[in-house]
Write a protein that holds these residues in place. Structure first.
Motif, short mmCIF file in Angstrom:
data_model
loop_
_atom_site.label_atom_id
_atom_site.label_comp_id
_atom_site.label_asym_id
_atom_site.label_seq_id
_atom_site.Cartn_x
_atom_site.Cartn_y
_atom_site.Cartn_z
N ALA A 127 0.83 -1.21 0.00
CA ALA A 127 0.00 0.00 0.00
C ALA A 127 0.87 1.25 0.00
O ALA A 127 2.02 1.24 0.40
CB ALA A 127 -0.91 0.00 1.22
N ASP A 128 0.27 2.34 -0.45
CA ASP A 128 0.92 3.64 -0.41
C ASP A 128 0.72 4.23 0.98
O ASP A 128 -0.40 4.32 1.46
CB ASP A 128 0.32 4.55 -1.47
N LEU A 129 1.81 4.60 1.65
CA LEU A 129 1.76 5.14 3.01
C LEU A 129 1.96 6.65 3.06
O LEU A 129 2.24 7.19 4.12
CB LEU A 129 2.84 4.46 3.88
N SER A 130 1.81 7.33 1.94
CA SER A 130 2.03 8.78 1.90
C SER A 130 1.11 9.48 2.90
O SER A 130 -0.08 9.21 2.95
CB SER A 130 1.76 9.33 0.50
N GLY A 148 6.96 7.99 27.55
CA GLY A 148 6.11 8.90 26.79
C GLY A 148 5.09 8.15 26.00
O GLY A 148 4.74 7.01 26.30
N LEU A 149 4.62 8.78 24.95
CA LEU A 149 3.56 8.24 24.12
C LEU A 149 4.00 8.25 22.67
O LEU A 149 4.50 9.28 22.17
CB LEU A 149 2.30 9.09 24.30
N ILE A 150 3.84 7.14 21.98
CA ILE A 150 4.14 7.05 20.55
C ILE A 150 2.81 6.99 19.82
O ILE A 150 1.94 6.18 20.16
CB ILE A 150 4.99 5.81 20.21
N GLU A 151 2.65 7.86 18.82
CA GLU A 151 1.42 7.87 18.02
C GLU A 151 1.78 7.52 16.58
O GLU A 151 2.66 8.14 15.98
CB GLU A 151 0.75 9.23 18.06
N ILE A 152 1.08 6.53 16.06
CA ILE A 152 1.27 6.14 14.67
C ILE A 152 -0.02 6.46 13.93
O ILE A 152 -1.09 5.94 14.27
CB ILE A 152 1.62 4.64 14.54
N ASP A 153 0.09 7.34 12.95
CA ASP A 153 -1.06 7.76 12.15
C ASP A 153 -0.84 7.22 10.73
O ASP A 153 0.02 7.71 10.01
CB ASP A 153 -1.16 9.29 12.15
N LEU A 154 -1.59 6.20 10.38
CA LEU A 154 -1.41 5.54 9.08
C LEU A 154 -2.48 5.99 8.09
O LEU A 154 -3.67 6.01 8.41
CB LEU A 154 -1.48 4.02 9.24
N HIS A 155 -2.04 6.32 6.90
CA HIS A 155 -2.91 6.63 5.77
C HIS A 155 -2.52 5.67 4.66
O HIS A 155 -1.54 5.90 3.95
CB HIS A 155 -2.74 8.08 5.31
N LEU A 156 -3.27 4.58 4.53
CA LEU A 156 -2.95 3.57 3.53
C LEU A 156 -3.88 3.71 2.34
O LEU A 156 -5.08 3.96 2.50
CB LEU A 156 -3.10 2.17 4.13
N ALA A 157 -3.35 3.54 1.15
CA ALA A 157 -4.14 3.59 -0.08
C ALA A 157 -3.65 2.50 -1.02
O ALA A 157 -2.45 2.20 -1.07
CB ALA A 157 -4.01 4.95 -0.75
N GLN A 158 -4.59 1.87 -1.72
CA GLN A 158 -4.23 0.81 -2.65
C GLN A 158 -5.27 0.78 -3.77
O GLN A 158 -6.46 0.98 -3.53
CB GLN A 158 -4.16 -0.53 -1.94
N ASN A 159 -4.82 0.51 -4.98
CA ASN A 159 -5.72 0.39 -6.13
C ASN A 159 -6.23 -1.03 -6.25
O ASN A 159 -5.47 -1.99 -6.02
CB ASN A 159 -5.02 0.77 -7.43
N ASP A 160 -7.50 -1.17 -6.63
CA ASP A 160 -8.01 -2.50 -6.91
C ASP A 160 -7.75 -2.83 -8.37
O ASP A 160 -7.11 -2.07 -9.09
CB ASP A 160 -9.50 -2.62 -6.54
#
Length: 176
Positions: A127-130, A148-160
């Motif tokens: 997937a594209d993680l941009s 502390g606190l770790i935050e992971i914000d994922l934006h995944l995109a994929q073409n069908d």
């Protein structure tokens, strides 16, 4: 046999009304069947791509957690595109040993990917993680912290397979 020959010689056909009625019924039934089949294929395609995106998000999260728990860092700091983990310990002779590792979302060959470990080995992500980020929130203003606190914000995109882009956004926070 005479009855069969007589039946074959009859020149009766369908009336126009019968023909229009049968074609109308055939059109309605075939249209309904086509709509149901098309909807089923589209739903299957969408669910398949969304499951693949969730699997890749799970891979990213498990790689991050594995790296954190394997290294057991004594301090973490924010670096460009990710975080750097550091573990310092003393050996039996009193010498300080330092182990470093990184968890980064950075670009390679025009595609953003996940890189973990000392060498920054890439995980296999299709997937594209941009637009995805890994950020560190320390309770103080220090650039390096031991909790502390770790935050992971994922934006995944994929073409069908039809070229439609499917996106999924996930945010996860965990303490260390």
């Amino acid at each position: 046999m005479k009855r069969f020959v007589k039946w074959m010689k009859q020149e009766e056909g369908f009336t126009l009304a019968e023909l229009i009625a049968s074609l109308t019924i055939l059109g309605i039934v075939s249209g309904t069947i086509y709509a149901v089949i098309t909807f089923g294929f589209n739903s299957y395609n969408k669910v398949t791509v969304e499951n693949a995106l969730r699997d890749e998000a799970d891979l990213i999260m498990s790689s991050t957690m594995t790296e954190l728990y394997t290294l057991g860092p004594t301090s973490i700091k924010q670096v460009t595109d990710g975080i750097e983990l550091t573990r310092t310990e003393k050996d039996l002779e009193g010498h300080t040993i330092t182990h470093n590792s990184q968890i980064m979302l950075k670009e390679l060959s025009g595609k953003v990917g996940l890189f973990t470990g000392e060498t920054g080995k890439p995980a296999t992500i299709d997937a594209d993680l941009s637009g995805s980020t890994i950020t560190l929130d320390c309770s103080g203003k220090a650039s390096e912290c031991s909790s502390g606190l770790i935050e992971i914000d994922l934006h995944l995109a994929q073409n069908d397979n039809r070229g439609t882009v499917h996106r999924i956004n996930l945010t996860s926070r965990f303490g260390f």
